[in-house]
Design an enzyme around this catalytic site. Sequence first.
Site, PDB file in Angstrom:
ATOM      1  N   LYS A 187       1.096  -1.229   0.010  1.00 23.79           N
ATOM      2  CA  LYS A 187      -0.069   0.137  -0.096  1.00 23.79           C
ATOM      3  C   LYS A 187       1.339   1.118  -0.418  1.00 23.79           C
ATOM      4  O   LYS A 187       1.395   1.205   0.837  1.00 23.79           O
ATOM      5  CB  LYS A 187      -0.803   0.150   1.004  1.00 23.79           C
ATOM      6  CG  LYS A 187      -1.937   1.360   0.850  1.00 23.79           C
ATOM      7  CD  LYS A 187      -2.822   1.737   2.397  1.00 23.79           C
ATOM      8  CE  LYS A 187      -1.875   2.479   2.934  1.00 23.79           C
ATOM      9  NZ  LYS A 187      -1.771   3.441   1.862  1.00 23.79           N
ATOM     10  N   THR A 242       0.945   5.729  13.674  1.00 28.71           N
ATOM     11  CA  THR A 242       0.581   4.409  12.599  1.00 28.71           C
ATOM     12  C   THR A 242       1.200   3.475  13.221  1.00 28.71           C
ATOM     13  O   THR A 242       0.688   2.333  13.063  1.00 28.71           O
ATOM     14  CB  THR A 242       0.859   5.059  11.353  1.00 28.71           C
ATOM     15  OG1 THR A 242      -0.283   6.790  10.800  1.00 28.71           O
ATOM     16  CG2 THR A 242      -0.339   4.203  10.555  1.00 28.71           C
ATOM     17  N   GLY A 243       2.444   3.334  13.122  1.00 21.30           N
ATOM     18  CA  GLY A 243       3.332   2.435  13.954  1.00 21.30           C
ATOM     19  C   GLY A 243       2.885   1.746  14.806  1.00 21.30           C
ATOM     20  O   GLY A 243       2.624   0.448  14.698  1.00 21.30           O
ATOM     21  N   GLU A 261       9.839   0.992  10.812  1.00 21.11           N
ATOM     22  CA  GLU A 261      10.889   2.296   9.934  1.00 21.11           C
ATOM     23  C   GLU A 261      10.302   3.172  10.376  1.00 21.11           C
ATOM     24  O   GLU A 261       9.175   3.607   9.361  1.00 21.11           O
ATOM     25  CB  GLU A 261      10.931   1.971   8.731  1.00 21.11           C
ATOM     26  CG  GLU A 261      12.051   1.221   8.564  1.00 21.11           C
ATOM     27  CD  GLU A 261      13.130   0.868   8.376  1.00 21.11           C
ATOM     28  OE1 GLU A 261      13.781   2.085   9.098  1.00 21.11           O
ATOM     29  OE2 GLU A 261      13.783   0.541   8.685  1.00 21.11           O
ATOM     30  N   CYS A 297      12.468  11.055   7.072  1.00 22.53           N
ATOM     31  CA  CYS A 297      12.792  10.385   8.495  1.00 22.53           C
ATOM     32  C   CYS A 297      14.709  10.004   9.421  1.00 22.53           C
ATOM     33  O   CYS A 297      14.609  11.097  10.539  1.00 22.53           O
ATOM     34  CB  CYS A 297      12.773   9.047   8.744  1.00 22.53           C
ATOM     35  SG  CYS A 297      13.410   7.862   7.654  1.00 22.53           S
ATOM     36  N   GLU A 395       9.456  15.708  16.382  1.00 18.72           N
ATOM     37  CA  GLU A 395       9.723  15.788  14.671  1.00 18.72           C
ATOM     38  C   GLU A 395       8.847  16.236  13.627  1.00 18.72           C
ATOM     39  O   GLU A 395       7.065  16.402  13.984  1.00 18.72           O
ATOM     40  CB  GLU A 395       9.296  14.222  13.949  1.00 18.72           C
ATOM     41  CG  GLU A 395       9.895  13.916  12.974  1.00 18.72           C
ATOM     42  CD  GLU A 395       8.953  11.936  11.898  1.00 18.72           C
ATOM     43  OE1 GLU A 395       8.248  12.195  12.302  1.00 18.72           O
ATOM     44  OE2 GLU A 395      10.266  11.950  11.477  1.00 18.72           O
TER      45      GLU A 395
HETATM   46  P1  NAD Z   1       2.020   7.765   8.339  1.00 17.01           P
HETATM   47  O1  NAD Z   1       2.399   6.955   9.224  1.00 17.01           O
HETATM   48  O2  NAD Z   1       0.407   9.004   8.219  1.00 17.01           O
HETATM   49  O3  NAD Z   1       1.586   7.017   6.946  1.00 17.01           O
HETATM   50  C1  NAD Z   1       2.246   5.826   6.795  1.00 17.01           C
HETATM   51  C2  NAD Z   1       1.330   5.270   5.213  1.00 17.01           C
HETATM   52  O4  NAD Z   1      -0.068   4.338   6.755  1.00 17.01           O
HETATM   53  C3  NAD Z   1       0.744   5.942   4.329  1.00 17.01           C
HETATM   54  O5  NAD Z   1       0.697   4.869   3.514  1.00 17.01           O
HETATM   55  C4  NAD Z   1      -0.693   5.841   5.114  1.00 17.01           C
HETATM   56  O6  NAD Z   1      -1.498   5.765   4.351  1.00 17.01           O
HETATM   57  C5  NAD Z   1      -0.629   4.067   6.035  1.00 17.01           C
HETATM   58  N1  NAD Z   1      -1.257   4.398   7.043  1.00 17.01           N
HETATM   59  C6  NAD Z   1      -2.427   5.705   7.518  1.00 17.01           C
HETATM   60  N2  NAD Z   1      -2.824   4.971   9.104  1.00 17.01           N
HETATM   61  C7  NAD Z   1      -2.946   3.463   9.025  1.00 17.01           C
HETATM   62  C8  NAD Z   1      -3.123   3.008   9.960  1.00 17.01           C
HETATM   63  N3  NAD Z   1      -3.922   3.031  10.437  1.00 17.01           N
HETATM   64  N4  NAD Z   1      -3.286   1.700   9.311  1.00 17.01           N
HETATM   65  C9  NAD Z   1      -2.642   1.085   8.166  1.00 17.01           C
HETATM   66  N5  NAD Z   1      -1.849   1.965   7.186  1.00 17.01           N
HETATM   67  C10 NAD Z   1      -1.937   2.843   7.198  1.00 17.01           C
HETATM   68  O7  NAD Z   1       3.836   8.816   7.775  1.00 17.01           O
HETATM   69  P2  NAD Z   1       3.722   9.909   6.552  1.00 17.01           P
HETATM   70  O8  NAD Z   1       2.775  11.315   6.872  1.00 17.01           O
HETATM   71  O9  NAD Z   1       2.823   8.724   4.775  1.00 17.01           O
HETATM   72  O10 NAD Z   1       5.026   9.765   6.909  1.00 17.01           O
HETATM   73  C11 NAD Z   1       5.713  10.808   7.686  1.00 17.01           C
HETATM   74  C12 NAD Z   1       6.893   9.202   8.866  1.00 17.01           C
HETATM   75  O11 NAD Z   1       7.390   8.556   8.242  1.00 17.01           O
HETATM   76  C13 NAD Z   1       7.767  10.148  10.024  1.00 17.01           C
HETATM   77  O12 NAD Z   1       7.286  10.578  11.100  1.00 17.01           O
HETATM   78  C14 NAD Z   1       8.604   9.936   9.103  1.00 17.01           C
HETATM   79  O13 NAD Z   1       9.565   9.985   9.464  1.00 17.01           O
HETATM   80  C15 NAD Z   1       8.302   8.494   8.983  1.00 17.01           C
HETATM   81  N6  NAD Z   1       9.183   7.634   7.395  1.00 17.01           N
HETATM   82  C16 NAD Z   1      10.034   7.106   8.760  1.00 17.01           C
HETATM   83  C17 NAD Z   1      11.731   6.482   7.799  1.00 17.01           C
HETATM   84  C18 NAD Z   1      12.452   5.188   8.012  1.00 17.01           C
HETATM   85  O14 NAD Z   1      12.943   5.128   7.234  1.00 17.01           O
HETATM   86  N7  NAD Z   1      12.464   5.322   9.132  1.00 17.01           N
HETATM   87  C19 NAD Z   1      11.329   6.880   6.222  1.00 17.01           C
HETATM   88  C20 NAD Z   1      10.222   7.212   5.762  1.00 17.01           C
HETATM   89  C21 NAD Z   1       9.139   8.107   6.697  1.00 17.01           C
END
Ligand code: NAD
Length: 493
Positions: A187, A242-243, A261, A297, A395
């Site tokens: 996704k 979200t994690g 991640e 990130c 962040e």
């Molecule tokens: P997000 O958590 O909002 O979304 C990430 C993904 O999760 C998207 O595809 C979203 O649609 C999906 N999602 C949202 N709610 C969900 C749920 N309840 N169940 C399952 N999937 C769901 O993150 P974002 O705003 O897209 O990205 C920014 C964040 O990602 C920042 O915190 C950044 O640090 C982190 N990030 C981490 C890494 C890494 O390698 N550690 C890399 C890139 C981004």
Amino acid sequence: MSDGHIADLVGEVRSLVADPPPLLVGGEPVAGLAAAQTLDPSTGTPLTTFPVADESTVDAAVRAAVAAQPAWHALGVPGRRELLAALGEAVRAQRHQLAMLDAMDGGNPYPAMLADIERCLHQFVTWPAVAGMTGGDTVPIDPRDLHFTEHQPYGVVARIVAYNHPAYFAIKAMLPPLVMGNTVVLKPADQTPLSALRLAEIARDILPPGVFTVVSGGAATGSALVRHPAVRRIGFTGSVSTGLAIQRAAAESSVKHVSLELGGKNAMIVFPDAPVEAVAAAVVAGMNLDSCGGQSCGSTSRVFVHERIHDEVVEAVAARLARVVPGVAYAEGTVMGPLVSAAHRDRVAGYVEAGEREGARRVVGGEVTGLPPGFYHAPVLFDRVEQSMRIANEEIFGPVIAMLRWSDLDTALAQANAVPYGLTGAIWTNDLAQAMYATRALHTGYVWVNDVSRHYWGMPFGGVKDSGLGREECVDELRSYTEVKAVNLRTRW
Ligand code: NAD
């Protein structure tokens, strides 16, 4: 890269997305799905619509993946390598279009999105090569018997990714589980679904149906995927909140293995012997402004500088940052694009207001003028930042740098560690003993010494504390898409 080439590509992508992309399950488009809009962050205007996978579509995608998995596994590494190498070549041929889709869908500059794809193309052949050398163990317990382990695929792996490197994340997410004999349902982020959907179209002509499926949509689509009982392994890239939601949902549905991640609030610690200009260049490079506007990130967004060179470093960073002026993501010469959405731009602006309200000094970063009405935010440099301020702890995921002054190393290290995150860190000094002391003291999964931002494929990337679980970009990642089976073979009775 000529203006003409870029203009042609923009035209090509506009006509491609004039027909909204299909969502393919088992190689066939799914009809009747609701559609969501995706915007061009450079102009703030609609780019196209994309299908939103509902629960039954997610179920159909997972069932197709379940059906395809035994034959995919049975191909063995050589068979999978041949098909993935062919897919890599097809992606190479389409890389300009994929990169422009990302630039127009997500707002990152086209050259950066192209560089993203080009730097992971080798993985279509190198991951299978590594997989072919990644075996189990024989364990010498009883020499008359054979005790060994095998690494077995999980079956169906769900991968959910963030918006900041769309095609790169899709490729980097799909390959390790596929190489190890799993099938994958991916996704993409709701803000940037187009390149992954296009990748699925490219893969349709090369991989057997059901081996790689892209389900576009938002949180509900992701949640349906995570909860699906046939999904046994989830690899997630995104925010901490979200994690955590994914861990909860996974735990409520069945026993699943989850790797995460997540976010970072990464510190760079600069010692008084570090060369000022090199440090200033690294502070700017460490923010990844050129590739994703600081929406990264791994960005080193907190810079602790020893008091002896602090003011000089601030001045040198300010001079460099003032030259980083945002522009249209697909215009010639753009050094930084807009942010991904109006909501995120406003969130970043809110942090800038909070920084000023709490007493930090904005050294650089004003209004962005003379551009279309997109989601632009100029890079901001804050001086006189105190550890208690929000901009020093949360962040921001945007182009905001917080400079902090230090005189006592242990206090600086304690402050660097005093956040819930633990993704990356950077140490700048030529004093080897100090560098190692600080490296060991930093609670992070990754440390650069006299460097920032760069990833080295083969080096484990991932976070400690709230920044995540598991490691990617290394052999451990491949293994993490398998389960160990222990076999005791009696050779006598
Ligand atoms: P997000 O958590 O909002 O979304 C990430 C993904 O999760 C998207 O595809 C979203 O649609 C999906 N999602 C949202 N709610 C969900 C749920 N309840 N169940 C399952 N999937 C769901 O993150 P974002 O705003 O897209 O990205 C920014 C964040 O990602 C920042 O915190 C950044 O640090 C982190 N990030 C981490 C890494 C890494 O390698 N550690 C890399 C890139 C981004």
